[in-house]
Design a protein around this motif. Structure first.
Motif, short mmCIF file in Angstrom:
data_model
loop_
_atom_site.label_atom_id
_atom_site.label_comp_id
_atom_site.label_asym_id
_atom_site.label_seq_id
_atom_site.Cartn_x
_atom_site.Cartn_y
_atom_site.Cartn_z
N LEU A 256 0.86 -1.19 0.00
CA LEU A 256 0.00 0.00 0.00
C LEU A 256 0.89 1.23 0.00
O LEU A 256 1.73 1.41 0.89
CB LEU A 256 -0.90 0.01 1.24
N TYR A 408 3.55 -0.86 3.87
CA TYR A 408 2.70 0.32 3.78
C TYR A 408 3.61 1.53 3.84
O TYR A 408 4.30 1.77 4.84
CB TYR A 408 1.69 0.36 4.93
N VAL A 472 -2.68 5.07 -3.51
CA VAL A 472 -3.74 6.03 -3.19
C VAL A 472 -3.14 7.44 -3.24
O VAL A 472 -2.05 7.67 -2.68
CB VAL A 472 -4.32 5.78 -1.79
N ILE A 512 -7.68 5.68 -6.22
CA ILE A 512 -7.10 4.41 -5.80
C ILE A 512 -6.76 3.63 -7.06
O ILE A 512 -7.66 3.30 -7.85
CB ILE A 512 -8.07 3.59 -4.92
N TYR A 533 -9.65 5.25 5.63
CA TYR A 533 -9.22 4.08 6.41
C TYR A 533 -10.26 2.96 6.37
O TYR A 533 -9.93 1.80 6.07
CB TYR A 533 -8.91 4.53 7.85
N LEU A 536 -10.07 1.34 2.95
CA LEU A 536 -8.88 0.49 2.81
C LEU A 536 -9.00 -0.77 3.66
O LEU A 536 -8.53 -1.84 3.28
CB LEU A 536 -7.63 1.28 3.19
N TYR A 540 -8.38 -4.41 2.16
CA TYR A 540 -7.32 -5.28 2.70
C TYR A 540 -7.86 -6.33 3.68
O TYR A 540 -7.10 -7.04 4.30
CB TYR A 540 -6.24 -4.42 3.38
#
Length: 631
Positions: A256, A408, A472, A512, A533, A536, A540
């Protein structure tokens, strides 16, 4: 005739002995009403004039207790203090469209990093608040020297004090009571500081802010009642329920890469100046990605840091000041922490000073394994506030290549920061008729940043990183301050702009990108930074806990709530500082319905829930309770 002369003498004597009090009240009233006009040019001042007069009376009442020389000194010092407070409030309003608070002053050390932005907002009109302070210096000395102080008995002084004080308090109580009936939680939550200031005046606002600041600190030292904690926990549990399965787990196991772009506002997307695209690279990547075209920034006093805070925690910004400064000791169930628990390496990258916005502390609190700040980069090219986006992104790419997968990476750009005055370094973009204006300089700076983002994304693709990564990109906050909004309206050819118009331009791009350009298209859901959040977490397949935002891909409806109490449901926009509802399609003002009133009250309560979650460090309590339950 003698009677008339006697009365004339008494009037003259009264005016001579109280000239300082009369002059002080006149000057204060003029300044405070000028300030009211600056923060809301179209506002009717009949309501605010009464509490303004009342607050001045209260200040004056204390002066009458003092001896003449001390009284003059007291009034002069109060004049200086209020003048500087008004100037600070005006500058803060121009930049943040809000009123400064005691909690915000905790972040005053951070203004050094944006001093050029703040100073660029200062103009000669703002210095009018200090003219009398300078002019009165010689007159104060002469007045004190030539004025014969008449002794006034303590009883008369106390009588004058009590009368003036009670009149002032009575008017204020009446104003505050009326406001509390209209918006019951506003005085305690202070969720709409501009409207509050307009209704009770600047001095009263700061008095309420001081009371709330002290009261909040006292309350926060005590544990919340169990029933209130359960109320917040139940709200979050209901809010975090899964509502759908669209793209559930679509990003599972992939890297990410989140890029927060400084001052990237949506109006530049797919726009041209003199036939040249402002953001050709973002335009290209939007067509290859899932693009959210009704995505709003929701920052408050923490500005850029608030955008980071919401993106990684789905918690609203602090009621005052910045969460990054005020709540760095809290426990967070953040995105980097949860990904880390799922085997990810997590890193934050930013070319600015590590201590700015308290990032060196907050990144650690949020669970990032490493923070690559200014000292982790070779500062080989500086533009604006620091390391250029070109150098930052090139060096960041090399770091990404060394990261253990999955990872990330959270990147924050810097070059396109207000006031965009490094124009000679932005390249040769021709801003045409907008040259040498704030808007023109912004167009140049964001065109430069767009070019660097394009090269960075192209290099990610060449290196094969995009094959196993979700990227993103979003803007952190406004580019054009409210003070210069007419430049944007002229650019957009907008006439008769309203507060709704202003809010509709506070959108930022959010895209995205999936490997192989999968899932590309446009999502029109009204959403904001609070919602990234949860979205995502869905992609995920992460647990959704303690989030105030929504999964944009699977939500039951549109909702964007702003820190100042404004909100939209996609059909209606409520503007908190004027307590007005707009129909988004028609742009017309509509009456408040019971349904809209309930939404306003529910959303105000939601902001309080978030504040209490931060103030009481409730996420830590919730996690500990959960562990005990599992045992």
């Amino acid at each position: 005739m003698n009677f008339i002369n006697v009365n004339d003498n008494k009037v003259t004597e009264f005016l001579r002995n109280n000239l300082d009090l009369i002059l002080f009240q006149f000057i204060m009233f003029t300044k405070l009403m000028l300030y009211a006009k600056q923060i809301s040019p179209d506002y009717l001042y009949t309501k605010v004039s009464q509490p303004v007069i009342a607050s001045i009376l209260i200040l004056t009442s204390f002066a009458v207790l003092l001896k003449k020389d001390n009284r003059i000194n007291f009034l002069y010092i109060i004049d200086i203090i209020i003048s500087f407070v008004l100037i600070a409030d005006i500058l803060y309003y121009k930049y943040f469209k809000d009123i400064t608070t005691l909690a915000a002053l905790r972040n005053i050390k951070l203004l050094g990093g944006v001093s050029s932005s703040v100073s660029s907002l200062l103009n000669l009109k703002d210095l009018l608040y200090l003219i009398d302070v300078i002019i009165l210096i010689p007159y104060v000395k002469v007045y004190k020297k030539n004025n014969i102080s008449i002794k006034v008995s303590l009883v008369k002084k106390l009588s004058a004090f009590i009368i003036m004080f009670l009149i002032g308090i009575s008017i204020n109580v009446k104003s505050v009571y009326a406001l509390s009936k209209e918006q019951p939680t506003l005085l305690t939550s202070m969720s709409n500081r501009i409207y509050l200031t307009k209704m009770i005046g600047n001095i009263n606002f700061h008095a309420v802010d001081t009371f709330n600041y002290i009261n909040t600190n006292i309350k926060n030292s005590k544990k919340l009642p169990a029933e209130r904690e359960n109320e917040i926990k139940n709200f979050l549990s209901e809010n975090n329920k899964n509502t759908g399965t669209v793209l559930r787990g679509a990003a599972e196991g992939k890297n990410l890469i989140v890029i927060q772009v400084e001052a990237l506002q949506q109006f530049v997307i797919n726009k041209k100046v003199n036939g040249e695209e402002i953001t050709p690279n973002l335009n290209k990547w939007i067509n290859r990605s899932l693009y959210f075209d009704n995505y709003f920034y929701q920052v408050a006093g923490g500005n850029t840091s608030d955008a980071e805070f919401m993106t990684n925690n789905s918690l609203y910004p602090a009621e005052s000041g910045a969460a990054y400064s005020s709540y760095s000791n809290n426990y967070y169930n953040s995105l980097p922490k949860v990904l880390k628990d799922n085997g990810y390496y997590t890193a934050a990258l930013h070319g600015n000073n590590e201590g700015f916005w308290n990032r060196n502390v907050m990144y650690q609190a949020q669970g990032f394994d490493n923070f690559y700040g200014q000292h982790s980069f070779n500062i080989d090219e500086e533009i604006g506030l620091g390391l250029s986006d070109k150098s930052f992104l090139n060096q960041s790419l090399e770091k990404l290549k060394s990261f253990k997968e999955p990872y990330y990476a959270f990147l924050v750009t810097l070059t396109s920061h207000h006031p965009y005055n490094d124009v000679e370094k932005y390249g040769d973009f021709n801003a045409a008729e907008y040259e040498n204006s704030l808007l023109g300089n912004y167009l140049k700076s964001i065109h430069y940043t767009d070019e660097q983002l394009g090269m960075f994304l192209d290099n990610l693709e060449k290196e094969g990183i995009l094959q196993n990564s979700i990227v993103v990109i979003y803007g952190d906050h406004f580019a054009i301050p409210r003070e210069q909004i007419n430049e944007l309206y002229n650019f957009e050819k907008i006439d008769n702009a309203s507060d709704l118009t202003w809010f509709q331009y506070q959108k930022v791009p959010m895209i995205i990108h999936f490997p192989e350009d999968e899932n590309k298209g446009i999502n029109h859901t009204y959403s904001g930074q609070m919602d990234l959040y949860p979205t995502l977490a869905n992609l995920y397949n992460l647990p959704k806990s303690y989030m105030f935002g929504k999964d944009i891909l699977n939500c039951n409806g549109d909702k964007v709530l702003f820190r100042n109490g404004s909100f939209t449901d996609g059909n209606v926009f409520y503007i908190s500082w004027t307590n007005t509802y707009y129909d988004i399609k028609t742009g017309k003002v509509i009456e408040e319905t019971e349904e809209l009133k309930k939404k306003k009250e529910d959303f105000s309560k939601e902001l309080q829930y978030s504040d209490e979650t931060l103030n009481q460090n409730l996420i830590k309590s919730f996690k500990e309770d959960r562990k005990l339950t599992l045992k």
